[in-house]
Design an enzyme around this catalytic site. Structure first.
Site, PDB file in Angstrom:
ATOM      1  N   ASP A   1       6.107   6.627 -14.685  1.00 44.85           N
ATOM      2  CA  ASP A   1       6.013   6.764 -13.230  1.00 44.85           C
ATOM      3  C   ASP A   1       7.308   6.369 -12.561  1.00 44.85           C
ATOM      4  OD1 ASP A   1       3.579   7.812 -12.428  1.00 44.85           O
ATOM      5  OD2 ASP A   1       2.550   5.883 -12.507  1.00 44.85           O
TER       6      ASP A   1
ATOM      7  N   GLU B   1       4.611  11.401  -7.341  1.00 38.22           N
ATOM      8  CA  GLU B   1       3.475  11.769  -6.504  1.00 38.22           C
ATOM      9  C   GLU B   1       3.917  12.669  -5.354  1.00 38.22           C
ATOM     10  OE1 GLU B   1       1.208   7.427  -7.104  1.00 38.22           O
ATOM     11  OE2 GLU B   1       1.657   8.162  -5.076  1.00 38.22           O
TER      12      GLU B   1
ATOM     13  N   LYS C   1       6.993  10.979 -13.953  1.00 36.34           N
ATOM     14  CA  LYS C   1       5.921  11.451 -13.075  1.00 36.34           C
ATOM     15  C   LYS C   1       6.187  10.969 -11.655  1.00 36.34           C
ATOM     16  CE  LYS C   1       1.639   9.622 -12.971  1.00 36.34           C
ATOM     17  NZ  LYS C   1       1.436   9.295 -11.523  1.00 36.34           N
TER      18      LYS C   1
ATOM     19  N   ASP D   1       2.854   3.057 -12.785  1.00 37.08           N
ATOM     20  CA  ASP D   1       3.206   2.000 -11.838  1.00 37.08           C
ATOM     21  C   ASP D   1       2.003   1.110 -11.559  1.00 37.08           C
ATOM     22  OD1 ASP D   1       1.759   3.764 -10.285  1.00 37.08           O
ATOM     23  OD2 ASP D   1       3.311   4.051  -8.769  1.00 37.08           O
ATOM     24  N   SER D   2       0.864   1.450 -12.158  1.00 34.96           N
ATOM     25  CA  SER D   2      -0.292   0.554 -12.155  1.00 34.96           C
ATOM     26  C   SER D   2       0.011  -0.752 -12.867  1.00 34.96           C
ATOM     27  CB  SER D   2      -1.499   1.227 -12.807  1.00 34.96           C
ATOM     28  OG  SER D   2      -1.149   1.823 -14.047  1.00 34.96           O
TER      29      SER D   2
ATOM     30  N   GLU E   1      -6.105  13.140  -9.072  1.00 38.53           N
ATOM     31  CA  GLU E   1      -6.807  11.863  -8.981  1.00 38.53           C
ATOM     32  C   GLU E   1      -7.826  11.849  -7.845  1.00 38.53           C
ATOM     33  OE1 GLU E   1      -6.018   7.025  -8.796  1.00 38.53           O
ATOM     34  OE2 GLU E   1      -4.315   8.406  -8.967  1.00 38.53           O
TER      35      GLU E   1
END
Length: 273
Positions: free
Chosen positions: A92, A124, A122, A53-54, A191
């Site tokens: 993501d 979080e 993925k 998602d970066s 991270e």
């Protein structure tokens, strides 16, 4: 040379990553968001491509990852998947597509898998997303976890500083790592946490850990391609190693092109019909 590279594996799977972790071979991960870059990464035999998602930052210019939508992530993921033959492609799940509602999480994950053709997703978080992890896994969709600095929670923390620096925070992170392992995640991104903690986590769980700003004891490493290749210049954390200065190369090439056009040097006689 890595034994897995010399074995000429035709497709990296979650099982491949587990074997690499068990046999001590490090896992190399980079991000990609488009067909052309993904094709080059796959040609180089990268193990995992993360459609992060970066993309919100490096492709769309947003200050955080929060604005990117599920439709946009599926678009980027589809572009990458069309280019990739060998690497494992992980996508993501964007902010708002899994937090707080495991049914929405499952539907989001199914859309990503069906519409992009990716290999895994993925997300979080730790204990707060376990219900979503369980529901997604129940559909046979592989899940990669992500602990430490979780960019989708930036408004909660208000800073991109190193996470889990106190004993209490480190203990919570370790417990969450064990929980995600127990619930069936196939790998875990760590991270921006202290290297000693990342080492402890890696030694305490069975699945591979992928570090970014988490020291050298993790099972593998991930960087954003645009940072690693020097396309972006404004982002320079301690953990980032630039392997080239592509921004300088591109600007130089464009300036050369402009000069050739304006001086009528391009096209020349051999470049026309």
């Amino acid at each position: 040379m890595s034994q897995y590279l010399t074995e000429n594996i035709s497709k990296i799977t979650t099982n491949t990553l587990q074997r690499m972790r068990d046999q001590g071979e490090r896992i190399a991960v980079l991000t990609a968001y488009d067909y052309s870059i993904a094709a080059l990464l796959d040609m180089a035999k990268i193990d995992v491509i993360l459609v992060g998602d970066s993309a919100a930052n490096v492709m769309a210019g947003y200050k955080t990852t929060l604005p990117i939508t599920l439709d946009e992530m599926i678009y980027h993921a589809s572009s990458v998947v069309r280019a990739v033959k060998r690497a494992l492609v992980v996508v993501d799940m964007p902010f708002g597509t899994y937090q707080g509602n495991s049914k929405i999480a499952l539907n989001s994950a199914i859309r990503i898998m069906k519409e992009s053709g990716a290999d895994a997703i993925k997300l979080e978080g730790g204990a707060e997303v376990v219900e979503s992890v369980d529901r997604i896994l129940s559909a046979g969709i592989p899940v990669m976890g992500h602990l430490g600095l979780t960019p989708q929670s930036i408004n909660k923390f208000g800073t991109y500083a190193v996470r889990a620096t106190t004993d209490d925070e480190a203990q919570v992170l370790l417990e969450n790592a064990k929980l995600l392992d127990q619930h069936g995640c196939f790998a875990l991104v760590l991270e921006k946490i202290p290297a000693a903690l990342a080492k402890t986590v890696t030694e305490s769980i069975h699945i591979p850990t992928i570090g970014i700003g988490a020291g050298g004891a993790t099972s593998g490493q991930v960087l954003v391609f645009h940072d690693m290749a020097g396309v972006t210049q404004q982002f320079s954390p301690r953990f980032l190693r630039r392997y080239m200065n592509l921004s300088e190369e591109i600007v130089g090439a464009v300036e050369h092109y402009i000069d050739d056009v304006k001086s009528a040097n391009f096209p020349n006689e051999s470049e026309q019909y």
